[in-house]
Design an enzyme around this catalytic site. Structure first.
Site, mmCIF file in Angstrom:
data_model
loop_
_atom_site.group_PDB
_atom_site.id
_atom_site.type_symbol
_atom_site.label_atom_id
_atom_site.label_comp_id
_atom_site.label_asym_id
_atom_site.label_seq_id
_atom_site.Cartn_x
_atom_site.Cartn_y
_atom_site.Cartn_z
ATOM 1 N N LYS A 35 -58.050 5.459 27.181
ATOM 2 C CA LYS A 35 -58.165 5.124 28.605
ATOM 3 C C LYS A 35 -58.727 6.289 29.408
ATOM 4 O O LYS A 35 -59.483 6.094 30.356
ATOM 5 C CB LYS A 35 -56.806 4.700 29.172
ATOM 6 C CG LYS A 35 -55.773 5.819 29.266
ATOM 7 C CD LYS A 35 -54.532 5.368 30.014
ATOM 8 C CE LYS A 35 -53.549 6.531 30.175
ATOM 9 N NZ LYS A 35 -52.372 6.154 30.981
ATOM 10 N N ARG A 130 -40.809 4.091 34.466
ATOM 11 C CA ARG A 130 -42.048 3.355 34.639
ATOM 12 C C ARG A 130 -41.771 1.950 34.117
ATOM 13 O O ARG A 130 -40.972 1.226 34.694
ATOM 14 C CB ARG A 130 -43.223 4.053 33.938
ATOM 15 C CG ARG A 130 -44.579 3.600 34.482
ATOM 16 C CD ARG A 130 -45.751 4.296 33.820
ATOM 17 N NE ARG A 130 -45.941 3.858 32.433
ATOM 18 C CZ ARG A 130 -46.918 4.289 31.651
ATOM 19 N NH1 ARG A 130 -47.775 5.193 32.098
ATOM 20 N NH2 ARG A 130 -47.041 3.848 30.415
#
Length: 366
Positions: A35, A130
């Site tokens: 990513k 998260r």
């Protein structure tokens, strides 16, 4: 052309091979997270050529692009998907991270439609706050998921040092291992992925005497920048300079060091503070916040970054003889790398490093 980011594929290959070897010595498989390089095809191909068999990203579109480029790997989606993305997840992704049972149900229904079996890693909340199922809720989640058609639970995983900065300590790894043991025993599951974290796990990987059930790590920054993410320290025997920004000087003038006139906010809603240094040689470099996180740049010349706007970076060039048209090189951190690799206005040039002749381009992206 400038601005450009020069990418040394040889150094990336070295870092990937070294990290893969360290992981395998502890019985851990490594997935390369692409990513941060915007799913770059040349970099992905280099990783696979270096022995990496699994690539991970957070964007389905980038996974589809890499598959279209015929790069052979197991493709993992490591950002838990939205309900609106379910069809594309099943179509393009081999293994996805999941934390919402409603999404898993939707993926099950879509997998039936597409006549596929979709593999999932259930993310567990281990303190970084998260994504993830709370540990006490994990058995119920697994119990519901195992009953869904065309869904295969292939692992559990956790995230560290990303949102909350929580370190993947030995204790955290033992807790995750304990959860994995319980799930495997209670539901007669084989979990090829007990995914203990990311580049923040470097110290744990090198120091632990017992990995427990942890058999998988997701590494990105360690591969591309040769750094762990807890302290940002350089990892020994890895390259930290596989990426380098090259930007061009577009103006050189002697000007005051402090703006003059009635001051208000700048274009980004900030009220900047300037230090009085008298008249200085100020240069403008043709790149700005639209294309790079300027705070993540370190000049490789005797200049200081004063600040930036959308498309201009202003530097103090007093100690140099820099002229218009000169190129200035910058080292990058992860935030700068990810912004540069994502910007369509920054050219990507693949280079090889030669000890005698320096860096020379081998290919440039379209």
């Amino acid at each position: 052309m400038t601005p450009r980011v020069e990418i040394d594929l040889r150094k990336i290959r070295h870092n990937a091979k070294t990290l893969k070897k360290w992981c395998e010595e502890k019985g851990i498989q490594m997935t390369a997270v692409v990513k941060g390089v915007n799913g770059d095809v040349e970099i992905a191909r280099t990783l696979v050529d270096s022995g990496v068999t699994s690539l991970a990203d957070t964007k389905i579109e980038r996974i589809a692009k890499l598959k279209l480029a015929h790069i052979p790997a197991t493709y993992m989606l490591i950002r838990t998907p939205a309900l609106s993305e379910v069809s594309e997840v099943v179509r393009h992704v081999d293994v996805s991270a999941q934390s919402e049972i409603d999404v898993v149900r939707a993926i099950s229904a879509e997998a039936v439609k597409q006549n596929k079996t979709h593999a999932i890693i259930v993310m567990v909340e281990m303190g970084d706050l998260r994504e993830g199922v709370m540990p006490n809720d994990l058995p119920l989640f697994i119990e519901q998921a195992v009953q869904l058609p065309n869904i295969e639970i292939v692992g559990i995983g956790a995230n560290f040092a990303c949102f909350g900065g929580i370190i993947p300590t030995d204790q955290k790894m033992r807790e995750l291992s304990s959860l994995a043991k319980h799930i495997q025993k209670q539901y007669s599951l084989f979990l090829p992925y007990v995914s203990g974290g990311n580049s923040a796990n470097y110290y744990w990987l090198k120091q632990t005497k017992d990995v427990g059930c942890i058999n998988h790590l997701r590494l990105g920054e360690a591969i591309f920048l040769g750094r762990e993410t807890i302290r940002g320290a350089a990892i020994p025997n890895l390259y930290q300079d596989a990426f380098c920004l090259v930007a061009e000087v577009i103006e050189v003038k002697t000007k005051p060091s402090v703006p003059y006139g009635v001051q208000s906010r700048n274009a980004f809603g900030e009220t900047p503070i300037f230090q009085e240094r008298g008249m200085m040689k100020r240069a403008i470099v043709g790149i700005g916040r639209q294309d790079v996180n300027v705070n993540g740049l370190t000049p490789l010349a005797p200049v200081d970054i004063i600040g930036s706007s959308s498309d201009h970076m202003i530097i103090d060039a007093t100690r140099t003889d820099i002229q218009v048209g000169d190129h200035i090189r910058f080292a990058v951190d992860y935030s700068a790398m990810i912004s540069l690799m994502t910007s369509p206005y920054v050219q990507k040039t693949y280079v090889q490093t030669d000890e005698k002749n320096g860096r020379f381009p081998t290919k440039t992206s379209a």
